[in-house]
Motif scaffolding. Structure first.
Motif, PDB file in Angstrom:
ATOM      1  N   VAL A   1      48.647  37.415   4.566  1.00  0.00           N
ATOM      2  CA  VAL A   1      47.348  36.756   4.510  1.00  0.00           C
ATOM      3  C   VAL A   1      46.551  37.054   5.779  1.00  0.00           C
ATOM      4  N   ALA A   2      47.248  37.070   6.913  1.00  0.00           N
ATOM      5  CA  ALA A   2      46.574  37.428   8.164  1.00  0.00           C
ATOM      6  C   ALA A   2      46.043  38.861   8.097  1.00  0.00           C
ATOM      7  N   PHE A   3      46.835  39.767   7.504  1.00  0.00           N
ATOM      8  CA  PHE A   3      46.369  41.149   7.349  1.00  0.00           C
ATOM      9  C   PHE A   3      45.095  41.197   6.505  1.00  0.00           C
ATOM     10  N   TYR A   4      45.093  40.448   5.414  1.00  0.00           N
ATOM     11  CA  TYR A   4      43.937  40.458   4.522  1.00  0.00           C
ATOM     12  C   TYR A   4      42.685  39.974   5.240  1.00  0.00           C
ATOM     13  N   LEU A   5      42.830  38.876   5.983  1.00  0.00           N
ATOM     14  CA  LEU A   5      41.678  38.315   6.680  1.00  0.00           C
ATOM     15  C   LEU A   5      41.143  39.276   7.738  1.00  0.00           C
ATOM     16  N   LEU A   6      42.046  40.009   8.371  1.00  0.00           N
ATOM     17  CA  LEU A   6      41.652  40.903   9.455  1.00  0.00           C
ATOM     18  C   LEU A   6      41.304  42.312   8.993  1.00  0.00           C
TER      19      LEU A   6
ATOM     20  N   THR B   1      59.250  46.132   6.257  1.00  0.00           N
ATOM     21  CA  THR B   1      58.437  47.079   7.024  1.00  0.00           C
ATOM     22  C   THR B   1      57.726  48.046   6.088  1.00  0.00           C
ATOM     23  N   PHE B   2      58.430  48.527   5.081  1.00  0.00           N
ATOM     24  CA  PHE B   2      57.807  49.405   4.091  1.00  0.00           C
ATOM     25  C   PHE B   2      56.623  48.711   3.429  1.00  0.00           C
ATOM     26  N   PHE B   3      56.805  47.452   3.033  1.00  0.00           N
ATOM     27  CA  PHE B   3      55.730  46.727   2.361  1.00  0.00           C
ATOM     28  C   PHE B   3      54.513  46.551   3.262  1.00  0.00           C
ATOM     29  N   PHE B   4      54.731  46.257   4.535  1.00  0.00           N
ATOM     30  CA  PHE B   4      53.600  46.049   5.442  1.00  0.00           C
ATOM     31  C   PHE B   4      52.829  47.344   5.669  1.00  0.00           C
TER      32      PHE B   4
ATOM     33  N   ASN C   1      59.464  39.429  17.136  1.00  0.00           N
ATOM     34  CA  ASN C   1      59.652  40.823  16.724  1.00  0.00           C
ATOM     35  C   ASN C   1      59.449  41.039  15.230  1.00  0.00           C
ATOM     36  N   TYR C   2      59.700  40.025  14.427  1.00  0.00           N
ATOM     37  CA  TYR C   2      59.787  40.242  12.987  1.00  0.00           C
ATOM     38  C   TYR C   2      58.772  39.469  12.157  1.00  0.00           C
ATOM     39  N   VAL C   3      58.334  38.301  12.631  1.00  0.00           N
ATOM     40  CA  VAL C   3      57.534  37.398  11.803  1.00  0.00           C
ATOM     41  C   VAL C   3      56.097  37.272  12.294  1.00  0.00           C
ATOM     42  N   PHE C   4      55.877  37.145  13.589  1.00  0.00           N
ATOM     43  CA  PHE C   4      54.585  36.814  14.187  1.00  0.00           C
ATOM     44  C   PHE C   4      53.492  37.771  13.719  1.00  0.00           C
ATOM     45  N   PRO C   5      52.480  37.279  12.983  1.00  0.00           N
ATOM     46  CA  PRO C   5      51.481  38.167  12.365  1.00  0.00           C
ATOM     47  C   PRO C   5      50.774  39.144  13.300  1.00  0.00           C
ATOM     48  N   PRO C   6      50.308  38.734  14.496  1.00  0.00           N
ATOM     49  CA  PRO C   6      49.599  39.705  15.335  1.00  0.00           C
ATOM     50  C   PRO C   6      50.442  40.922  15.717  1.00  0.00           C
ATOM     51  N   LEU C   7      51.756  40.739  15.870  1.00  0.00           N
ATOM     52  CA  LEU C   7      52.604  41.869  16.247  1.00  0.00           C
ATOM     53  C   LEU C   7      53.068  42.674  15.038  1.00  0.00           C
ATOM     54  N   ARG C   8      53.118  42.055  13.869  1.00  0.00           N
ATOM     55  CA  ARG C   8      53.379  42.835  12.657  1.00  0.00           C
ATOM     56  C   ARG C   8      52.138  43.601  12.211  1.00  0.00           C
ATOM     57  N   LEU C   9      50.995  43.289  12.823  1.00  0.00           N
ATOM     58  CA  LEU C   9      49.774  44.017  12.519  1.00  0.00           C
ATOM     59  C   LEU C   9      49.910  45.503  12.850  1.00  0.00           C
ATOM     60  N   PHE C  10      50.825  45.848  13.772  1.00  0.00           N
ATOM     61  CA  PHE C  10      51.060  47.261  14.094  1.00  0.00           C
ATOM     62  C   PHE C  10      51.524  48.031  12.855  1.00  0.00           C
ATOM     63  N   ASP C  11      52.413  47.413  12.057  1.00  0.00           N
ATOM     64  CA  ASP C  11      52.902  48.062  10.838  1.00  0.00           C
ATOM     65  C   ASP C  11      51.753  48.307   9.870  1.00  0.00           C
ATOM     66  N   PHE C  12      50.941  47.292   9.695  1.00  0.00           N
ATOM     67  CA  PHE C  12      49.792  47.361   8.794  1.00  0.00           C
ATOM     68  C   PHE C  12      48.796  48.426   9.267  1.00  0.00           C
ATOM     69  N   PHE C  13      48.519  48.448  10.559  1.00  0.00           N
ATOM     70  CA  PHE C  13      47.583  49.414  11.123  1.00  0.00           C
ATOM     71  C   PHE C  13      48.109  50.837  10.966  1.00  0.00           C
ATOM     72  N   LEU C  14      49.411  50.992  11.065  1.00  0.00           N
ATOM     73  CA  LEU C  14      50.026  52.309  10.866  1.00  0.00           C
ATOM     74  C   LEU C  14      49.736  52.827   9.459  1.00  0.00           C
ATOM     75  N   GLY C  15      49.814  51.949   8.466  1.00  0.00           N
ATOM     76  CA  GLY C  15      49.482  52.347   7.102  1.00  0.00           C
ATOM     77  C   GLY C  15      48.033  52.757   6.957  1.00  0.00           C
ATOM     78  N   ILE C  16      47.140  52.046   7.639  1.00  0.00           N
ATOM     79  CA  ILE C  16      45.715  52.403   7.609  1.00  0.00           C
ATOM     80  C   ILE C  16      45.506  53.794   8.198  1.00  0.00           C
ATOM     81  N   LEU C  17      46.131  54.059   9.339  1.00  0.00           N
ATOM     82  CA  LEU C  17      45.983  55.365   9.986  1.00  0.00           C
ATOM     83  C   LEU C  17      46.488  56.491   9.096  1.00  0.00           C
ATOM     84  N   LEU C  18      47.637  56.289   8.462  1.00  0.00           N
ATOM     85  CA  LEU C  18      48.211  57.339   7.621  1.00  0.00           C
ATOM     86  C   LEU C  18      47.343  57.594   6.385  1.00  0.00           C
TER      87      LEU C  18
END
Length: 418
Positions: free
Chosen positions: A157-162, A70-73, A220-237
């Motif tokens: 990779v999904a994060f990078y593409l999106l 989660t920290f990494f994402f 809950n843990y692997v599926f890229p579209p739902l882990r996108l929330f973690d990534f988006f949180l980093g963008i917002l911060l």
């Protein structure tokens, strides 16, 4: 200087700042993943002969891997936003990210197959893993195939593409509403676990004995579209910090809050413990550490050793499971008393660091250096046109920080669980 120009300069100055403490923090996150994997009794990575010690160690580390990932994402979203260059082409951004992660992945994929994974890996699983699409397939033996930690690279990779699209959306959020979107994103992370419990079947259970189904784990843990929330949180911060809206929070109190939340995560329903319980202090630590670096404050994380460990952390993340699995195959059915078992774990750790250094030094660094930069042919015209579109004031700032943020971005590497 107008108000707009002054604000642009302030943001540019922040972007110019190196973030060595976050580089050092990456190793601690990777170490948490190592701790989780080394504690597992199924598969038999644990080396403790005493059942009580083995069970206690596994209980303490049971959510450490999830916290590290989660920290990494979140970190990925934060650093990509921090190092964003307005005139950068999407294809150049994608190339830099690919050359950062793929060579290491291919090497460790091949080594894992040669040493152990070929015996039980179906060809289609190996191919899916090689091309980093395994996280999209809801089969436990597929998304954790070959070198298991590589599932997170598939998600990254999904994060990078999106990222170009997601970042464009984030930029449309008015600064005064950024914190509201932070809390909304945190709520969505918790809702993900709730939906997985309510809507998904409780079986089949994974072979490692987790108290959830393989489908609940995947969603809950692997599926890229739902882990996108973690990534988006980093963008917002990152946007909050760059906009000067960060509320100064001490690193010490946040670390205590994280320890408290982690303790709670060990006793709540498993899916909530994986992400929802710890995501707030984990996420807030990133801008707290980043702003500390901007102010030039002292930290053990920015020391030479920690920064070096952070630089090899991506390689460490990819090699440590190979070391653990190979170690068990060499040991056979041997387990050890607590002092000797602790020594074996330390040996695994040292071997993982040495192999990570070799992978970083002879694969990651050369390929990143050689392939990260675009060919110079025609680049001047492209950059000139982009500069004109940005306007004179903003373009001067962006050109000034290109070299600095480029290195920051290269050190943001995903990941990990990394």
């Amino acid at each position: 200087m107008t108000v707009v120009e002054e604000k642009a300069k302030s943001e540019s100055d922040r972007r110019r700042s190196r973030l060595p403490s976050l580089t050092g923090m990456r190793f601690l996150a990777a170490l948490a993943v190592f701790g989780f994997h080394s504690s597992l009794q199924i598969p038999a990575n644990s080396v403790f002969a005493h059942d009580g010690v083995a069970d206690t160690y596994q209980k303490i580390m049971s959510q450490a891997g999830a916290a590290g990932v989660t920290f990494f994402f979140v970190l990925s979203g934060f650093v990509m936003t921090w190092s964003y260059k307005p005139h950068d082409r999407n294809v150049d951004f994608w190339r830099r990210r690919l050359v950062k992660i793929y060579p290491n992945h291919v090497v460790t994929w091949a080594v894992a197959l040669l040493l152990f994974a070929a015996v039980y890996t179906h060809p289609y699983q190996a191919v899916a893993n090689l091309f980093l699409v395994q996280a999209w397939i809801p089969e436990y033996d597929t998304y954790l195939s070959v070198n298991p930690p590589s599932w997170s690279l598939s998600t990254e990779v999904a994060f990078y593409l999106l990222f170009p699209l997601v970042f464009a959306v984030a930029r449309k959020i008015r600064e005064q509403y950024l914190w509201w979107f932070v809390w909304l994103t945190v709520a969505l992370v918790a809702i993900t676990a709730l939906v997985a419990y309510v809507l998904l079947p409780e079986h089949p259970r994974p072979p490692d004995g987790l108290p959830i189904s393989t489908y609940q784990y995947w969603v809950n843990y692997v599926f890229p579209p739902l882990r996108l929330f973690d990534f988006f949180l980093g963008i917002l911060l990152a946007r909050i910090v760059l906009a000067g809206r960060w509320v100064r929070l001490g690193i010490g109190p946040l670390v205590l809050a994280l320890l408290g939340c982690y303790t709670v995560s060990l006793f709540v329903p498993y899916l909530y413990g994986m992400r929802a319980v710890c995501i707030v202090p984990l996420a807030l630590l990133i801008p707290a550490i980043a702003t500390s670096d901007v102010r030039g404050e002292r930290s053990f994380l920015r020391g030479r050793t920690m920064v070096w460990l952070g630089e090899i952390s991506f390689a460490f993340y990819l090699v440590h499971a190979i070391v653990l699995v190979t170690g068990r195959e060499l040991l056979g059915d041997s387990y050890f008393g607590t002092p000797l078992a602790t020594g074996v774990l330390l040996l695994y750790l040292v071997l993982s660091i040495l192999l990570a250094w070799a992978l970083y030094e002879f694969v990651e660094k050369p390929t990143t250096k050689h392939w990260s930069k675009p060919k110079k042919k025609g680049s001047g015209k492209r950059n000139s046109a982009a500069t004109e579109n940005l306007g004179a004031g903003g373009s001067r700032n962006d050109r000034a920080v290109d070299s600095a943020v480029g290195e920051n971005e290269s050190r943001s590497s995903a990941t990990a669980d990394r």
